[in-house]
Design an enzyme around this catalytic site. Sequence first.
Site, PDB file in Angstrom:
ATOM      1  CG  ASP A 102      -2.103   0.932   1.090  1.00  0.00           C
ATOM      2  OD1 ASP A 102      -2.216   1.628   0.057  1.00  0.00           O
ATOM      3  OD2 ASP A 102      -2.928   0.970   2.026  1.00  0.00           O
TER       4      ASP A 102
ATOM      5  CB  ALA B  37       2.277   6.104   3.213  1.00  0.00           C
TER       6      ALA B  37
ATOM      7  CD  GLU C 152      -5.717   2.610   2.671  1.00  0.00           C
ATOM      8  OE1 GLU C 152      -5.689   2.944   1.484  1.00  0.00           O
ATOM      9  OE2 GLU C 152      -5.399   3.384   3.600  1.00  0.00           O
TER      10      GLU C 152
ATOM     11  CE  LYS D 287      -2.273   3.018   4.322  1.00  0.00           C
ATOM     12  NZ  LYS D 287      -2.368   3.541   2.959  1.00  0.00           N
TER      13      LYS D 287
END
Length: 225
Positions: free
Chosen positions: A81, A83, A103, A94
């Site tokens: 993922d 940021a 998430e 995030k």
Amino acid sequence: MTQDELKALVGHAALHYVIPGEVVGVGTGSTVNKFIDALGTMKDQIPGAVSSSEASTARLKALGIAVFEADAVAELSVYIDGADEIDGNGFMVKGGGAALTREKIVAAQSRQFVCIADESKLVKVLGAFPLPVEVIPMASARLVRQFEALGGQAKLRMKDGAPLVTDNGQHILDVTGLKIADPLGFESKVNQWPGVVTVGVFAHQKASVCLLGTSSGVTTLTFGA
Ligand code: 5RP
């Protein structure tokens, strides 16, 4: 290189962390979109993905990658993922894409969090980026006051003239003016305020690795437990 090219660079580099034969956790955002596009080249090597948003799910499915419910997979080896900010300990802010709750859920069921980001996201202290907080709408006004008491200014995120509604049917407050010197303590404290669904500080679910896109290539930062 442009910021977009740096995002593509780290999105591609993240393929190295995808384990053939295993389901991969997939985040949300423009950097992750580059990763998803790269993942298309490996789609025959993985059973599929667990996704953190409706947007990522749609992109994965469009590429022919199967998407599993988070509940259907006990543990993921890796979650990839982006940021909005990351510090030298792997603590992050995030939620710029409003997907912070899912998430955090997918990150929590993953053994490793690989953050992919361009170098503009690396900071000394978290807090310059407005901190996203997913909230239950009936608590918004009180939570605005609670952030004010900490020295922050919280604003309801809007979209097309109305409060933005998350994939979970809730609202987002964006909080400016905070300097988050103790991310672990801050996350624990704010998460206990009634009406907070998820605060966008990822300290308890921090990154173990960050692939940082720089003008001279990908720098790999690793963070201890
Ligand atoms: C979405 C997120 C994203 O990871 C974060 O906003 C970074 O996005 P981008 O890669 O577009 O800069 O937390 O909720």
